[in-house]
Design an enzyme around this catalytic site. Structure first.
Site, short mmCIF file in Angstrom:
data_model
loop_
_atom_site.label_atom_id
_atom_site.label_comp_id
_atom_site.label_asym_id
_atom_site.label_seq_id
_atom_site.Cartn_x
_atom_site.Cartn_y
_atom_site.Cartn_z
N CYS A 2 -26.86 -37.05 -7.47
CA CYS A 2 -26.65 -37.63 -5.90
C CYS A 2 -25.05 -38.24 -6.50
CB CYS A 2 -26.87 -38.92 -7.26
SG CYS A 2 -29.29 -39.16 -7.52
N ILE A 53 -34.99 -36.69 -6.34
CA ILE A 53 -35.83 -35.96 -6.92
C ILE A 53 -36.53 -35.83 -7.37
CG2 ILE A 53 -35.37 -33.37 -8.00
CD1 ILE A 53 -33.18 -33.51 -5.36
N ILE A 54 -37.01 -37.18 -8.21
CA ILE A 54 -37.44 -37.48 -8.90
C ILE A 54 -37.36 -39.03 -8.48
CG2 ILE A 54 -38.37 -37.50 -11.65
CD1 ILE A 54 -36.61 -35.39 -12.71
N GLY A 76 -27.04 -36.93 -12.37
CA GLY A 76 -27.86 -35.59 -12.27
C GLY A 76 -29.59 -34.82 -12.97
N GLU A 77 -29.37 -34.80 -13.93
CA GLU A 77 -31.12 -34.34 -14.53
C GLU A 77 -31.21 -34.55 -15.84
OE1 GLU A 77 -33.18 -34.86 -12.03
OE2 GLU A 77 -32.51 -34.65 -10.34
N ASP A 100 -36.47 -40.29 -15.27
CA ASP A 100 -34.98 -40.52 -15.85
C ASP A 100 -34.24 -41.09 -16.04
OD1 ASP A 100 -33.87 -39.46 -13.59
OD2 ASP A 100 -32.83 -37.26 -14.81
N VAL A 289 -27.67 -14.14 0.23
CA VAL A 289 -26.51 -14.17 1.36
C VAL A 289 -25.58 -12.43 1.70
CG1 VAL A 289 -25.13 -14.98 -0.05
CG2 VAL A 289 -24.45 -15.11 2.46
N SER A 363 -30.06 -21.82 -10.13
CA SER A 363 -28.59 -20.64 -10.04
C SER A 363 -29.27 -19.55 -11.00
CB SER A 363 -27.74 -20.74 -9.38
OG SER A 363 -26.62 -19.88 -9.72
N GLY A 364 -28.30 -18.69 -11.69
CA GLY A 364 -28.32 -17.77 -12.66
C GLY A 364 -27.32 -17.91 -13.34
#
Length: 634
Positions: A2, A53-54, A76-77, A100, A289, A363-364
């Protein structure tokens, strides 16, 4: 994911304008287009733009406690929120949602500011406590989520983005010229200051408490290189690493919306995909990409190999030099500070593609800073070892390498030659640092006489020098990993990751930056990470049965945006137009002839691409954030 914003008036008789909070929210609408909410009371105004999202139906923010005395806006999460929820219910708290966010409110009631120590995830949030008229701001340990604030004697203004703060007329757009030198030293801006006076970043692993007209900032977490006792064997460390990776990816997949994976064709993103694929019965969407033009490194064959191995639905796209140029003004607008991060443009476009299919992307990011994945780590560790063998010869070797670099025009030799005769703590500022003292890039020679005399060069490296002092007793590798985790990661890579994905209303999660995983990596001996000449040694051992050998053993590439060739060929006219424009030269920072020589060297020899890109980004930033104009590249 957010966007949050708000204002706290220290005078108890002053109210915050609802129109102001609405205006602040409008600037960050892209961060949360699904819903918006506000809260007002004497002295305080809070705003929230929501990306659902949640708990999609009842997660509206701001959220309060049972009696409406504690309110939160959260970005965040929290991945351990279910565990925390059970803890709070056992304590007698009444929770009216499954989100959360609400967990944080009640955890704050139980623990006060120490609540952040129990949170596992990425976060930036603000809590208003009506009982003692205090405002509490907090940012996650690594700085995955941004949080900016402005403070004077009357008020505190905060937000997820600088644009939100600038919506307040009380926040003036005043340049901090000394930070220009910091930017051109590092090619991003480490530390808490920004290019605008009075606007600061809340540092990762810190919280801020404003109460009774006083504001205090405290650190609640730091990366410690304390080895386990007794030390883990390599086999046991490998097993623990695999378990931590599996747990972290599983936690990061918690969502009530579709989740995908950003696939670069490298080891880290392939590892994330492998664990994600094991933890869902659904086909995962992956996104990659590529770039148009000849002689351009292409990640897509490796990404396709990983997608085929783990059965993901692969989406690909290609961007061109014109796409790159078209997006540059938006890049500067969304980044909000000049950062030399051309891969951010690629991330924007692939995020735009991903948003058509998913709302959350894994993502890594972060594996290289935790487990030593950059060539720079190996090269500098061995350089320091070699310097110890024959100190008397260092000066002669340095001169020889400098001469050879001038003859061959080798950027690598130009970077390392001066370091042979320099002390490590003094020259290692960041893996992307190109300070004029040692790199030979000549960036300091660009400055005009007046500008050079107006800045304090020692100020530029102060944040990193201060950090180095805290790990001066550590091995060289640990010192580099610490500095990069505290500067290059939050102030460049993670800012890019947040701003470019949120520009497309997409949540990016980084399971390799789970703080328990980082703490585990820091507890390992350096030789588990850099073993002779092998980078990420234990990381690759742990993933050897998961990641195809073609990917595991290939040279790191990331998003290899061919911006250097684009700048000197396809975009050379636009670059020249910007850097030679009267508006640019009249700012007085640089000698026009020196800038012209830099552009010529770039066109003729392909050197100084990072410096050219940085100067362009700096000028576009001035035009957007100080001049207030609309910028296009023609």
């Amino acid at each position: 994911m957010c966007g949050i914003c708000g204002k706290f008036e220290f005078d108890r008789n002053t109210n915050v304008s609802e129109a102001l909070i609405d205006g602040m929210l409008q600037t960050i609408r892209h961060r949360g287009p699904d819903d918006r909410g506000t809260y007002f009371a004497p002295q305080i105004g809070l705003g929230h733009a929501r990306l659902s999202i949640i708990d999609l139906n009842t997660g509206h923010q701001p959220i309060c406690n049972e009696d409406g005395t504690v309110w939160i806006v959260f970005n965040g999460e929290i991945y351990n929120y279910r565990e925390l929820r059970n803890f709070l219910l056992a304590k007698g708290h009444v929770l009216k949602t499954q989100s959360d966010t609400e967990v944080i409110v009640h955890l704050y009631e139980e623990l006060g500011p120490r609540c952040v120590e129990r949170l596992r995830g990425m976060f930036a949030f603000a809590i208003w406590n009506e009982n003692d008229k205090s405002l509490f701001l907090a940012r996650d340990r690594v700085g995955i989520k941004p949080l900016y604030y402005f403070l004077n004697e009357k008020t505190l203004v905060f937000g997820s983005e600088i644009k939100a703060l600038l919506a307040d007329p009380a926040v003036k757009r005043t340049l901090a010229p000394e930070v220009i030198d910091r930017f051109l030293t590092f090619l991003y801006v480490p530390g808490e200051q920004t290019l605008l006076q009075g606007i600061r970043k809340l540092a990762p692993g810190h919280f801020l408490l404003a109460k009774n007209g006083k504001v205090e900032v405290h650190q609640y977490w730091d990366l410690k290189f304390a080895r386990q006792s007794p030390p883990l064997s390599l086999e046991d460390a490998e097993a623990q690493l695999s378990a931590l990776l599996a747990e972290s990816v599983e936690l990061h997949m918690i969502a009530d919306v579709p989740v995908g994976v950003l696939l670069s064709g490298g080891v880290d993103s392939t590892a994330v995909l492998s664990y994600a694929a094991e933890r869902t019965g659904k086909k995962i969407n992956t996104f990659t990409v590529g770039f148009s033009g000849s002689q351009v490194a292409d990640e897509r064959p490796y990404a396709k190999l990983a997608a085929e191995k783990y059965g993901s639905r692969q989406f690909e796209m290609t961007i061109s030099a014109q796409d790159f140029a078209t997006f540059l003004p938006q890049y500067v607008w969304h980044m909000e500070e000049p950062v030399c991060e051309p891969p951010a443009v690629a991330l924007y476009y692939v995020s735009k593609l991903a948003r058509e299919h998913v709302k959350v992307l894994l993502s890594g990011e972060g594996g290289d800073e935790a487990f030593a994945g950059y060539d720079n780590y190996r090269n500098l560790v061995w350089l320091e070892r070699l310097k110890q063998l024959c100190p008397a010869a260092n000066r002669a070797i340095s001169r020889g390498l400098s001469h050879l670099s001038s003859q061959t025009r080798s950027p690598r030799l130009a970077r390392y030659a001066p370091l042979v005769n320099a002390n490590f703590p003094d020259y290692y500022y960041s893996r992307t640092s190109t300070p004029y003292r040692y790199s030979g890039n000549g960036i300091g020679e660009l400055y005009s006489h007046d500008f050079l005399n107006s800045i304090n060069r020692e100020y530029s490296i102060e944040p990193v020098r201060r950090l180095l002092s805290t790990v001066s007793n550590q091995p060289v590798l640990n010192q580099m990993l610490y500095i990069d985790t505290k500067t290059w990661l939050p102030d460049d890579l993670l800012i890019k990751a947040d701003k470019m994905t949120m520009a497309n209303s997409l949540e990016l999660r980084v399971p390799l930056l789970d703080h328990r995983l980082l703490e585990f990596a820091a507890s390992l001996p350096p030789q588990y990470k850099l073993n002779r000449f092998t980078l990420k040694y234990i990381w690759k051992k742990a993933l050897s049965k998961r990641v195809p050998a073609e990917i595991l053993n290939r040279r790191k590439a990331g998003f290899p945006v061919p911006y250097a060739s684009w700048l000197r060929r396809d975009l050379k006219d636009q670059v020249h137009s910007i850097l030679s424009d009267r508006k640019t030269t009249q700012r007085g920072y640089f000698q026009p002839s020196a800038v012209e020589n830099l552009m010529k060297a770039n066109r003729d020899h392909g050197t100084h691409s990072k410096e050219i890109f940085s100067l362009v980004a700096l000028e576009l930033w001035h035009r957007m954030f100080l001049d207030g104009g609309r910028v296009t590249l023609t």
